[in-house]
Motif scaffolding. Structure first.
Motif, PDB file in Angstrom:
ATOM      1  N   GLY A 162       0.822  -1.214   0.000  1.00 52.72           N
ATOM      2  CA  GLY A 162       0.000   0.000   0.000  1.00 52.72           C
ATOM      3  C   GLY A 162       0.851   1.258   0.000  1.00 52.72           C
ATOM      4  N   ARG A 163       1.944   1.236   0.752  1.00 52.34           N
ATOM      5  CA  ARG A 163       2.881   2.382   0.761  1.00 52.34           C
ATOM      6  C   ARG A 163       3.525   2.547  -0.618  1.00 52.34           C
ATOM      7  NH1 ARG A 163       2.916   5.556   5.601  1.00 52.34           N
ATOM      8  NH2 ARG A 163       2.259   4.157   7.255  1.00 52.34           N
ATOM      9  N   PHE A 164       3.849   1.424  -1.249  1.00 52.88           N
ATOM     10  CA  PHE A 164       4.402   1.492  -2.603  1.00 52.88           C
ATOM     11  C   PHE A 164       3.418   2.198  -3.532  1.00 52.88           C
ATOM     12  CE2 PHE A 164       7.260  -2.596  -2.410  1.00 52.88           C
ATOM     13  CZ  PHE A 164       8.061  -1.987  -1.467  1.00 52.88           C
ATOM     14  N   ALA A 165       2.163   1.756  -3.499  1.00 51.45           N
ATOM     15  CA  ALA A 165       1.145   2.328  -4.392  1.00 51.45           C
ATOM     16  C   ALA A 165       0.998   3.826  -4.166  1.00 51.45           C
ATOM     17  CB  ALA A 165      -0.190   1.614  -4.195  1.00 51.45           C
ATOM     18  N   LYS A 166       1.042   4.247  -2.908  1.00 50.67           N
ATOM     19  CA  LYS A 166       0.875   5.677  -2.590  1.00 50.67           C
ATOM     20  C   LYS A 166       2.023   6.529  -3.116  1.00 50.67           C
ATOM     21  CE  LYS A 166      -2.097   5.112   1.366  1.00 50.67           C
ATOM     22  NZ  LYS A 166      -2.235   5.048   2.800  1.00 50.67           N
ATOM     23  N   HIS A 167       3.170   5.924  -3.338  1.00 53.43           N
ATOM     24  CA  HIS A 167       4.329   6.683  -3.795  1.00 53.43           C
ATOM     25  C   HIS A 167       4.474   6.716  -5.317  1.00 53.43           C
ATOM     26  CE1 HIS A 167       5.361   6.675   0.428  1.00 53.43           C
ATOM     27  NE2 HIS A 167       6.246   7.620   0.153  1.00 53.43           N
ATOM     28  N   LEU A 168       3.612   5.992  -6.020  1.00 51.67           N
ATOM     29  CA  LEU A 168       3.649   5.998  -7.486  1.00 51.67           C
ATOM     30  C   LEU A 168       2.713   7.054  -8.053  1.00 51.67           C
ATOM     31  CD1 LEU A 168       3.550   2.156  -8.164  1.00 51.67           C
ATOM     32  CD2 LEU A 168       5.490   3.691  -8.596  1.00 51.67           C
ATOM     33  N   GLN A 202      -2.696 -11.284  -4.362  1.00 50.38           N
ATOM     34  CA  GLN A 202      -3.879 -10.851  -3.601  1.00 50.38           C
ATOM     35  C   GLN A 202      -3.560  -9.599  -2.790  1.00 50.38           C
ATOM     36  OE1 GLN A 202      -4.948 -14.271  -1.266  1.00 50.38           O
ATOM     37  NE2 GLN A 202      -5.811 -15.390  -3.009  1.00 50.38           N
ATOM     38  N   ASP A 203      -2.409  -9.620  -2.125  1.00 51.43           N
ATOM     39  CA  ASP A 203      -2.003  -8.457  -1.325  1.00 51.43           C
ATOM     40  C   ASP A 203      -1.796  -7.232  -2.218  1.00 51.43           C
ATOM     41  OD1 ASP A 203      -2.086  -9.984   0.990  1.00 51.43           O
ATOM     42  OD2 ASP A 203       0.096 -10.236   1.118  1.00 51.43           O
ATOM     43  N   ALA A 204      -1.173  -7.438  -3.373  1.00 50.59           N
ATOM     44  CA  ALA A 204      -0.937  -6.326  -4.293  1.00 50.59           C
ATOM     45  C   ALA A 204      -2.256  -5.725  -4.765  1.00 50.59           C
ATOM     46  CB  ALA A 204      -0.104  -6.808  -5.487  1.00 50.59           C
ATOM     47  N   GLU A 205      -3.201  -6.568  -5.132  1.00 49.67           N
ATOM     48  CA  GLU A 205      -4.497  -6.070  -5.599  1.00 49.67           C
ATOM     49  C   GLU A 205      -5.207  -5.289  -4.501  1.00 49.67           C
ATOM     50  OE1 GLU A 205      -8.625  -7.640  -7.674  1.00 49.67           O
ATOM     51  OE2 GLU A 205      -7.025  -9.067  -7.249  1.00 49.67           O
ATOM     52  N   ALA A 206      -5.156  -5.803  -3.275  1.00 48.16           N
ATOM     53  CA  ALA A 206      -5.780  -5.100  -2.149  1.00 48.16           C
ATOM     54  C   ALA A 206      -5.117  -3.745  -1.906  1.00 48.16           C
ATOM     55  CB  ALA A 206      -5.697  -5.961  -0.887  1.00 48.16           C
ATOM     56  N   ALA A 207      -3.840  -3.632  -2.282  1.00 49.17           N
ATOM     57  CA  ALA A 207      -3.085  -2.385  -2.086  1.00 49.17           C
ATOM     58  C   ALA A 207      -3.242  -1.411  -3.247  1.00 49.17           C
ATOM     59  CB  ALA A 207      -1.608  -2.711  -1.871  1.00 49.17           C
ATOM     60  N   GLY A 208      -3.983  -1.799  -4.294  1.00 50.13           N
ATOM     61  CA  GLY A 208      -4.179  -0.905  -5.436  1.00 50.13           C
ATOM     62  C   GLY A 208      -3.164  -1.072  -6.541  1.00 50.13           C
ATOM     63  N   LEU A 209      -2.578  -2.274  -6.642  1.00 50.84           N
ATOM     64  CA  LEU A 209      -1.585  -2.573  -7.680  1.00 50.84           C
ATOM     65  C   LEU A 209      -2.077  -3.754  -8.501  1.00 50.84           C
ATOM     66  CD1 LEU A 209       1.617  -2.290  -5.458  1.00 50.84           C
ATOM     67  CD2 LEU A 209       0.895  -0.649  -7.212  1.00 50.84           C
ATOM     68  N   ALA A 210      -2.295  -3.526  -9.789  1.00 56.80           N
ATOM     69  CA  ALA A 210      -2.820  -4.571 -10.672  1.00 56.80           C
ATOM     70  C   ALA A 210      -1.689  -5.214 -11.457  1.00 56.80           C
ATOM     71  CB  ALA A 210      -3.843  -3.975 -11.634  1.00 56.80           C
ATOM     72  N   PRO A 211      -1.697  -6.558 -11.591  1.00 54.49           N
ATOM     73  CA  PRO A 211      -0.641  -7.220 -12.353  1.00 54.49           C
ATOM     74  C   PRO A 211      -0.734  -6.886 -13.835  1.00 54.49           C
ATOM     75  CG  PRO A 211      -2.296  -8.819 -11.667  1.00 54.49           C
ATOM     76  CD  PRO A 211      -2.664  -7.506 -11.037  1.00 54.49           C
ATOM     77  N   GLY A 212       0.401  -6.512 -14.417  1.00 56.15           N
ATOM     78  CA  GLY A 212       0.460  -6.246 -15.848  1.00 56.15           C
ATOM     79  C   GLY A 212       1.249  -7.323 -16.563  1.00 56.15           C
ATOM     80  N   LEU A 213       2.376  -7.732 -15.962  1.00 51.00           N
ATOM     81  CA  LEU A 213       3.268  -8.698 -16.589  1.00 51.00           C
ATOM     82  C   LEU A 213       3.905  -9.528 -15.481  1.00 51.00           C
ATOM     83  CD1 LEU A 213       4.787  -9.670 -19.172  1.00 51.00           C
ATOM     84  CD2 LEU A 213       6.468  -7.871 -18.698  1.00 51.00           C
ATOM     85  N   LEU A 214       3.857 -10.854 -15.640  1.00 51.40           N
ATOM     86  CA  LEU A 214       4.489 -11.748 -14.672  1.00 51.40           C
ATOM     87  C   LEU A 214       5.595 -12.518 -15.379  1.00 51.40           C
ATOM     88  CD1 LEU A 214       1.362 -13.165 -12.787  1.00 51.40           C
ATOM     89  CD2 LEU A 214       2.759 -11.167 -12.217  1.00 51.40           C
ATOM     90  N   LEU A 215       6.790 -12.465 -14.797  1.00 47.55           N
ATOM     91  CA  LEU A 215       7.976 -13.106 -15.357  1.00 47.55           C
ATOM     92  C   LEU A 215       8.576 -14.043 -14.312  1.00 47.55           C
ATOM     93  CD1 LEU A 215       9.502  -9.803 -16.746  1.00 47.55           C
ATOM     94  CD2 LEU A 215       8.321 -11.555 -18.097  1.00 47.55           C
TER      95      LEU A 215
END
Length: 197
Positions: free
Chosen positions: A133-139, A162-175
């Motif tokens: 969530g802190r990451f998302a707020k800084h972008l 799941q945690d990323a989505e709850a924090a407001g970060l959507a997956p774009g690319l998974l490597l």
């Protein structure tokens, strides 16, 4: 907090661990090892002069490369010894001591955040979603986070996403690697490129 930060636990067990880590990467660099795969991936994602946050920057190898490439880099790590090494070895960036679960930089709006080196797996489990969530707020709006870690280190890709989505970060690319190999179920490493929603 339920559990302790894994890096702090390592330092309690072995107070010399930070210096060992610093010396290890300095020696690898001196020997000509390629230590910049993470930074090259991030560099390819943005134009010159991008604002980049290196979260859990350690001794600065990723952020230092990006600063030399012409980006405006801020690195944050909770270990003062690692920050001192980053300042000594990579003077072209801003290096700050801080806990990612309390990250609150006055200058927000980063184009990209990079979190390499298994940082996510060192976090106390009950702080992972907080940190994301802190990451998302800084972008900035539409900014991206690039996060990589070993999938067999106690944080499953499913739980992370799941945690990323709850924090407001959507997956774009998974490597499965920093050199752009596609992610497949069962891969032992995940590099997730997430977009702020």
């Amino acid at each position: 907090m339920n559990d302790k930060n894994g890096w702090l636990a390592l330092l309690e067990e072995n107070p010399g661990h930070s210096q060992w880590y610093i010396d290890r990467f300095r020696k690898l660099a001196e020997d000509g090892a390629d230590l910049h795969g993470e930074a090259r991936l991030v560099d390819a994602m943005v134009p010159r002069g991008a604002r980049i946050l290196d979260a859990g920057c350690g001794p600065g190898r990723v952020g230092g490369y990006l600063a030399r490439a012409g980006h405006d880099v801020t690195g944050v790590d909770l270990d003062p010894a690692l920050i001192a090494a980053a300042r000594a070895d990579h003077p072209g960036a801003q290096w700050l001591t801080g806990d990612l679960s309390e990250l609150d930089l006055p200058a927000k709006g980063f184009d990209v955040l990079v979190c390499a080196g298994n940082v996510m797996t060192f976090l106390a489990p009950d702080t992972r979603r907080i940190v994301l969530g802190r990451f998302a707020k800084h972008l900035r709006a539409g900014g991206r986070a690039v996060i990589g870690f070993g999938t067999e280190r106690g944080y499953s890709p499913e739980e992370f996403l799941q945690d990323a989505e709850a924090a407001g970060l959507a997956p774009g690319l998974l490597l499965s690697t920093w050199d752009l190999q596609p992610y497949a179920e069962g891969s032992d490493f995940l590099v997730a490129v997430l977009t702020k929603t």
